[in-house]
Design an enzyme around this catalytic site. Structure first.
Site, PDB file in Angstrom:
ATOM      1  N   GLU A 145       0.743  -1.183   0.013  1.00 29.63           N
ATOM      2  CA  GLU A 145      -0.106  -0.035   0.085  1.00 29.63           C
ATOM      3  C   GLU A 145       0.856   1.169   0.013  1.00 29.63           C
ATOM      4  OE1 GLU A 145      -3.169  -0.615  -0.530  1.00 29.63           O
ATOM      5  OE2 GLU A 145      -2.821  -2.758  -0.091  1.00 29.63           O
ATOM      6  N   HIS A 274     -15.449  -2.749  -1.985  1.00 29.36           N
ATOM      7  CA  HIS A 274     -14.780  -1.327  -1.453  1.00 29.36           C
ATOM      8  C   HIS A 274     -15.692  -0.540  -0.545  1.00 29.36           C
ATOM      9  CE1 HIS A 274     -10.941  -0.322  -2.942  1.00 29.36           C
ATOM     10  NE2 HIS A 274     -10.966   0.841  -2.541  1.00 29.36           N
ATOM     11  N   ASP A 278     -10.872   3.979   3.209  1.00 28.00           N
ATOM     12  CA  ASP A 278      -9.596   3.707   2.950  1.00 28.00           C
ATOM     13  C   ASP A 278      -9.285   2.398   3.815  1.00 28.00           C
ATOM     14  OD1 ASP A 278      -6.934   3.761   2.590  1.00 28.00           O
ATOM     15  OD2 ASP A 278      -6.649   5.421   4.036  1.00 28.00           O
ATOM     16  N   ASN A 280      -9.318  -0.688   2.507  1.00 22.37           N
ATOM     17  CA  ASN A 280     -10.124  -1.665   1.870  1.00 22.37           C
ATOM     18  C   ASN A 280      -9.330  -3.185   1.607  1.00 22.37           C
ATOM     19  OD1 ASN A 280     -12.989  -0.749   1.292  1.00 22.37           O
ATOM     20  ND2 ASN A 280     -11.543   0.862   0.810  1.00 22.37           N
ATOM     21  N   ARG A 282      -6.053  -3.804   2.783  1.00 17.51           N
ATOM     22  CA  ARG A 282      -5.559  -4.463   3.952  1.00 17.51           C
ATOM     23  C   ARG A 282      -6.851  -5.309   4.552  1.00 17.51           C
ATOM     24  NH1 ARG A 282      -1.290   0.188   5.182  1.00 17.51           N
ATOM     25  NH2 ARG A 282      -2.965   1.301   3.947  1.00 17.51           N
ATOM     26  N   TYR A 313      -2.152  -6.998  -8.240  1.00 17.70           N
ATOM     27  CA  TYR A 313      -3.335  -6.035  -8.560  1.00 17.70           C
ATOM     28  C   TYR A 313      -3.934  -6.213 -10.043  1.00 17.70           C
ATOM     29  CZ  TYR A 313      -2.610  -2.824  -4.817  1.00 17.70           C
ATOM     30  OH  TYR A 313      -2.432  -2.313  -3.448  1.00 17.70           O
TER      31      TYR A 313
END
Length: 349
Positions: A145, A274, A278, A280, A282, A313
């Protein structure tokens, strides 16, 4: 089903009034559900199962049975119709069940052999080994991240309580929070606590504690975009409903598919919704690893180096934009295999 609801409510020490308040419905409805004079809707059954911690499959079967009996009653053709319906349902189930690729089947077989081998070495496990591997997981997860701390710096922050010069407060908190989140999922596993909405929100609360305190453990109220991705998450007003579907899928499939596939699916489904402003990804990885731990596997530690991160990703985006999860599930399975091999090499020496 009425006794199932009443017994579960009493076991949790809740009054009908309290259940009604938590579900946002009239108290009289709860009493009618328990007396059998009124049937709950499907959505109400799902919410009751989650609130009262009733196995979803058990309560859904009871609910559907009563629904079928109510619809067909004593009709003279009922039994014949049920036999034909059963055949049709079985046919539909077979046609919609996705077969695992040969590559994934082979990989899962190798993983299960490694797990069996690891089980023979469990007596050589130690707290020190687990502590070192948990530290590596925190380091790699945060590195994915964008956290710039080294493994040694992460260790100093977590285990020595030191402040690293040149590193932001957020980076320090990310290290501390993630390590506490690992301890939390291990505690859930040891206490055999099932995965519900409460546990996911608690994991997220730990991840964002002190970073975004107003958003920690809460679903987002605004639309978000994923940096570097063409995928657009659902609108905020859809998040609660999507999460409800997420948990229904889990309850329906948790005993039907291989734990590695289940864990990968839950990761992909959560990060695709999602649901948070913030943290998400992890949180999704921690949920995935909680499921792996619950089934006797070990934490799948995805590396934060450039190549690993890009493969991670890219396979995730393929799942989100092309509705093809094969590469992502394979990636997670391969990660678990490598994590098992390393663990065995450490404790089996």
């Amino acid at each position: 089903m009425k006794m199932l609801l009443k017994n579960a409510r009493e076991k949790k020490g809740l009054k009908t009034r309290e259940v009604a308040q938590l579900l946002g419905i009239d108290q009289a409805l709860i009493s009618k559900f328990e007396s059998g004079s009124r049937k709950p809707t499907r959505d109400q059954v799902i919410k009751l199962a989650s609130l009262l911690e009733i196995d979803l499959e058990t309560i859904m079967v009871a609910w559907l049975k009563e629904k079928i009996l109510y619809e067909i009653g004593q009709d003279e053709f009922a039994l014949k119709a049920l036999i034909i319906a059963e055949q049709e349902i079985r046919h539909q189930s077979k046609s919609t069940t996705k077969k695992l690729s040969l590559a994934l089947q082979k990989l899962l077989h190798e993983i299960d052999n490694l797990k069996a081998k690891l089980d023979t070495f469990r007596q050589y496990d130690s707290y020190r080994i687990a502590q070192a591997l948990d530290l590596e997981y925190t380091f790699e997860s945060n590195r994915i991240e964008g956290n710039t701390m080294t493994l040694r710096e992460t260790d100093l922050v977590i285990n020595e309580g030191l402040t690293i010069s040149g590193k932001s407060m957020r980076e320090h908190l990310e290290a501390i929070n993630h390590q506490e989140a690992i301890a939390f999922i291990k505690d859930l596993m040891q206490k055999n606590i099932p995965l519900h909405e409460r546990e996911v929100l608690a994991i997220h609360n730990l991840i964002l504690r002190g970073i975004h305190p107003q958003d920690a453990g809460r679903y987002r109220k605004v639309q978000v975009m994923i940096k570097g991705s063409t995928y657009m998450p659902p609108q905020p007003y859809m998040v609660a409903k999507e999460m409800e579907v997420f948990f229904i899928w889990y309850e329906t499939n948790k005993n039907k598919i291989h734990p590695i596939v289940l864990a990968a699916e839950m990761h992909e489904r959560l990060v695709t919704i999602h649901p948070f402003i913030d943290g998400n990804v992890r949180t999704s990885r921690l949920v995935m690893n909680l499921i792996l731990l619950q089934h006797g596997y070990i934490i799948a530690n995805i590396k934060g180096d450039y190549d690993s991160k890009m493969q991670y990703y890219q396979s995730l985006e393929t799942a989100q934009t092309k509705n093809n999860k094969d590469d992502f599930i394979l990636f997670i399975a391969q990660t678990e295999k490598e994590s098992l091999e390393r663990y065995i090499s450490i404790i089996g020496q």
